[in-house]
Design an enzyme around this catalytic site. Structure first.
Site, PDB file in Angstrom:
ATOM      1  N   ARG A 261       0.830  -1.205   0.000  1.00  0.00           N
ATOM      2  CA  ARG A 261       0.000   0.000   0.000  1.00  0.00           C
ATOM      3  C   ARG A 261       0.869   1.262   0.000  1.00  0.00           C
ATOM      4  O   ARG A 261       0.584   2.232   0.668  1.00  0.00           O
ATOM      5  CB  ARG A 261      -0.926   0.033   1.234  1.00  0.00           C
ATOM      6  CG  ARG A 261      -1.915  -1.105   1.334  1.00  0.00           C
ATOM      7  CD  ARG A 261      -2.987  -0.992   0.245  1.00  0.00           C
ATOM      8  NE  ARG A 261      -3.972  -2.045   0.354  1.00  0.00           N
ATOM      9  CZ  ARG A 261      -3.909  -3.207  -0.284  1.00  0.00           C
ATOM     10  NH1 ARG A 261      -2.903  -3.495  -1.060  1.00  0.00           N
ATOM     11  NH2 ARG A 261      -4.853  -4.109  -0.130  1.00  0.00           N
TER      12      ARG A 261
ATOM     13  N   TYR B 260      -0.932   4.558  -1.249  1.00  0.00           N
ATOM     14  CA  TYR B 260      -1.990   4.898  -0.288  1.00  0.00           C
ATOM     15  C   TYR B 260      -1.373   5.430   1.007  1.00  0.00           C
ATOM     16  O   TYR B 260      -1.768   6.487   1.507  1.00  0.00           O
ATOM     17  CB  TYR B 260      -2.854   3.670  -0.005  1.00  0.00           C
ATOM     18  CG  TYR B 260      -3.967   3.931   0.970  1.00  0.00           C
ATOM     19  CD1 TYR B 260      -5.145   4.553   0.549  1.00  0.00           C
ATOM     20  CD2 TYR B 260      -3.855   3.566   2.309  1.00  0.00           C
ATOM     21  CE1 TYR B 260      -6.175   4.803   1.445  1.00  0.00           C
ATOM     22  CE2 TYR B 260      -4.881   3.817   3.207  1.00  0.00           C
ATOM     23  CZ  TYR B 260      -6.033   4.432   2.768  1.00  0.00           C
ATOM     24  OH  TYR B 260      -7.048   4.685   3.670  1.00  0.00           O
TER      25      TYR B 260
ATOM     26  N   LYS C 254      -1.633   9.269   2.653  1.00  0.00           N
ATOM     27  CA  LYS C 254      -2.192   9.500   3.984  1.00  0.00           C
ATOM     28  C   LYS C 254      -1.171  10.186   4.882  1.00  0.00           C
ATOM     29  O   LYS C 254      -1.523  11.001   5.745  1.00  0.00           O
ATOM     30  CB  LYS C 254      -2.686   8.200   4.611  1.00  0.00           C
ATOM     31  CG  LYS C 254      -3.808   7.549   3.818  1.00  0.00           C
ATOM     32  CD  LYS C 254      -4.917   8.531   3.475  1.00  0.00           C
ATOM     33  CE  LYS C 254      -5.963   7.893   2.595  1.00  0.00           C
ATOM     34  NZ  LYS C 254      -7.015   8.831   2.216  1.00  0.00           N
TER      35      LYS C 254
ATOM     36  N   THR D 167     -17.813  -0.516   5.300  1.00  0.00           N
ATOM     37  CA  THR D 167     -18.570   0.356   4.405  1.00  0.00           C
ATOM     38  C   THR D 167     -19.016  -0.447   3.185  1.00  0.00           C
ATOM     39  O   THR D 167     -18.522  -1.562   2.956  1.00  0.00           O
ATOM     40  CB  THR D 167     -17.693   1.533   3.926  1.00  0.00           C
ATOM     41  OG1 THR D 167     -16.603   0.997   3.158  1.00  0.00           O
ATOM     42  CG2 THR D 167     -17.166   2.357   5.099  1.00  0.00           C
ATOM     43  N   PRO D 168     -19.887   0.111   2.364  1.00  0.00           N
ATOM     44  CA  PRO D 168     -20.251  -0.568   1.119  1.00  0.00           C
ATOM     45  C   PRO D 168     -19.030  -0.833   0.228  1.00  0.00           C
ATOM     46  O   PRO D 168     -19.006  -1.817  -0.514  1.00  0.00           O
ATOM     47  CB  PRO D 168     -21.232   0.401   0.454  1.00  0.00           C
ATOM     48  CG  PRO D 168     -21.868   1.112   1.615  1.00  0.00           C
ATOM     49  CD  PRO D 168     -20.746   1.290   2.608  1.00  0.00           C
TER      50      PRO D 168
END
Length: 118
Positions: free
Chosen positions: A12, A15, A19, A50-51
């Site tokens: 990651r 990402y 962040k 979450t979805p």
């Protein structure tokens, strides 16, 4: 922000780097505007159900969604993912007068992911 801002998460890189930039930006904004009474903080959640999570699992692990969901949830010290409303409650607090002496702070809201999980 995210827990990824302050810890290495395998596979990651981009990402985590983005962040980390959000965390650094938060601290800079807090410093730049503290004299004007403007506060800036960030929230660093761990895994939140979450979805998006459901869609990711359905796409990448068809037929094994439940098994993979439980595996991901088990990485949290509390044994479950966070709920969106739990993250929202912290954001609401930080927007309230009750938090008027808080600025330049990163709030880990990760179910103990960073500090308690072995």
């Amino acid at each position: 922000c995210s827990v990824a801002a302050t810890m290495g998460i395998p596979d990651r890189f981009a990402y985590s780097m983005s962040k980390g930039a959000v965390l650094s930006m938060t601290l800079s904004i807090a410093r730049d505007y503290v004299d004007q009474g403007i506060r800036c903080n960030c929230l660093s959640p761990g895994r939140v159900h979450t979805p998006f999570v459901d869609g990711f699992l359905a796409k990448n692990y068809p037929g094994k969604e439940k098994e993979m969901f439980e595996k991901l949830a088990s990485t949290q010290a509390m044994g479950r993912m966070g709920k969106p409303e739990e993250i929202a409650a912290l954001a609401y607090f930080l927007c309230s007068e009750d938090s008027k002496f808080i600025t330049g702070t990163n709030f880990n809201i990760d179910g103990g992911f960073q500090n308690l999980k072995m």
